[in-house]
Write a protein that holds these residues in place. Structure first.
Motif, short mmCIF file in Angstrom:
data_model
loop_
_atom_site.label_atom_id
_atom_site.label_comp_id
_atom_site.label_asym_id
_atom_site.label_seq_id
_atom_site.Cartn_x
_atom_site.Cartn_y
_atom_site.Cartn_z
N ALA A 99 -5.11 2.27 -1.13
CA ALA A 99 -4.29 3.48 -1.17
C ALA A 99 -5.05 4.61 -1.87
CB ALA A 99 -2.97 3.20 -1.87
N GLU A 100 -5.77 4.28 -2.94
CA GLU A 100 -6.55 5.29 -3.66
C GLU A 100 -7.68 5.83 -2.77
OE1 GLU A 100 -7.77 3.25 -7.20
OE2 GLU A 100 -5.82 3.49 -8.16
N ALA A 101 -8.31 4.95 -1.99
CA ALA A 101 -9.41 5.38 -1.11
C ALA A 101 -8.90 6.27 0.01
CB ALA A 101 -10.11 4.15 -0.53
N ARG A 102 -7.68 6.01 0.53
CA ARG A 102 -7.11 6.81 1.60
C ARG A 102 -6.69 8.18 1.10
NH1 ARG A 102 -4.28 2.10 2.85
NH2 ARG A 102 -2.49 2.95 1.77
N GLY A 103 -6.26 8.24 -0.14
CA GLY A 103 -5.75 9.49 -0.69
C GLY A 103 -4.31 9.71 -0.30
N PRO A 104 -3.76 10.85 -0.70
CA PRO A 104 -2.35 11.12 -0.40
C PRO A 104 -2.15 11.34 1.10
CG PRO A 104 -3.36 13.02 -1.44
CD PRO A 104 -4.38 11.91 -1.46
N PRO A 105 -0.95 11.08 1.60
CA PRO A 105 -0.68 11.30 3.01
C PRO A 105 -0.73 12.79 3.34
CG PRO A 105 1.34 10.70 1.86
CD PRO A 105 0.21 10.58 0.88
N PRO A 106 -1.06 13.14 4.59
CA PRO A 106 -1.10 14.57 4.95
C PRO A 106 0.30 15.18 4.88
CG PRO A 106 -1.44 13.15 6.88
CD PRO A 106 -1.38 12.26 5.68
N PRO A 107 0.35 16.48 4.62
CA PRO A 107 1.66 17.16 4.48
C PRO A 107 2.43 17.21 5.79
CG PRO A 107 -0.13 18.73 4.15
CD PRO A 107 -0.74 17.39 4.40
N GLY B 219 0.79 -1.22 0.00
CA GLY B 219 0.00 0.00 0.00
C GLY B 219 0.82 1.27 0.00
N ASP B 220 2.05 1.20 0.52
CA ASP B 220 2.92 2.37 0.55
C ASP B 220 3.78 2.49 -0.71
OD1 ASP B 220 4.75 0.33 0.90
OD2 ASP B 220 5.54 1.09 2.80
N GLY B 221 3.57 1.57 -1.66
CA GLY B 221 4.31 1.60 -2.91
C GLY B 221 5.58 0.77 -2.90
N SER B 222 5.98 0.28 -1.73
CA SER B 222 7.17 -0.58 -1.67
C SER B 222 6.82 -1.94 -2.28
CB SER B 222 7.64 -0.74 -0.23
OG SER B 222 6.65 -1.40 0.55
N THR B 223 7.84 -2.70 -2.61
CA THR B 223 7.61 -4.01 -3.22
C THR B 223 8.34 -5.11 -2.46
OG1 THR B 223 9.48 -3.72 -4.74
CG2 THR B 223 7.29 -3.06 -5.55
N THR B 224 7.82 -6.31 -2.60
CA THR B 224 8.43 -7.49 -2.02
C THR B 224 7.99 -8.69 -2.84
OG1 THR B 224 8.80 -8.71 0.04
CG2 THR B 224 6.55 -7.94 -0.36
N TRP B 225 8.40 -9.86 -2.45
CA TRP B 225 7.97 -11.08 -3.12
C TRP B 225 7.14 -11.90 -2.16
CZ3 TRP B 225 12.73 -8.95 -4.06
CH2 TRP B 225 13.02 -8.66 -5.39
N CYS B 226 6.30 -12.75 -2.69
CA CYS B 226 5.44 -13.58 -1.88
C CYS B 226 5.81 -15.05 -2.12
CB CYS B 226 3.98 -13.34 -2.26
SG CYS B 226 2.82 -13.97 -1.06
N ASP B 227 5.98 -15.80 -1.05
CA ASP B 227 6.34 -17.21 -1.16
C ASP B 227 5.20 -18.08 -0.66
OD1 ASP B 227 9.46 -16.15 0.11
OD2 ASP B 227 9.06 -16.68 -1.97
N ARG B 228 5.28 -19.36 -1.00
CA ARG B 228 4.29 -20.32 -0.52
C ARG B 228 4.95 -21.19 0.53
NH1 ARG B 228 2.74 -25.52 -0.92
NH2 ARG B 228 4.44 -26.00 -2.30
#
Length: 115
Positions: free
Chosen positions: A107-115, A54-63
């Motif tokens: 993330a779209e529903a929350r909108g941008p973070p406050p300044p 949700g913060d735009g960072s990335t990772t991988w998902c394992d099983r």
């Protein structure tokens, strides 16, 4: 090392997941149908599908090898992407597509973070 390696092209596919999509030799984008819409997922040949948080960072998902518990990182016995079957890979790509869509929509529903 990030999900899209430097110098590796990202190729977008818009068809059903084929063996080339699930057993890539370079990082590529595949398109998956999720709830009637399309969702793109980057698939790395060594690590598998890229999860966008949700913060735009990335990772991988394992099983997890004890079952189909989906969790990023660390149980110590995760099945590596390169050892997964075609079916396991396809399921994981679909799960990541759903996770990525949900994270993006939240993330779209929350909108941008406050300044």
């Amino acid at each position: 090392r990030g999900p899209a390696r430097a110098g590796m092209p990202l190729v977008s596919r818009r068809s059903a997941l084929a063996a080339d999509d699930l057993f890539p030799t370079y990082a590529q984008k595949v398109t998956v149908l999720v709830a009637g819409g399309e969702e793109e997922v980057v698939v790395d040949p060594e690590r598998g599908p890229v999860v966008v948080n949700g913060d735009g960072s990335t990772t991988w998902c394992d099983r997890h090898s004890a079952g189909s518990v989906m969790h990023p990182k660390g149980f110590g016995s995760n099945t590596p992407w390169r050892k997964m079957t075609k079916t396991e890979r396809e399921v994981l790509v679909h799960i990541v597509a759903k996770k990525n869509r949900a994270a993006r929509e939240a993330a779209e529903a929350r909108g941008p973070p406050p300044p």
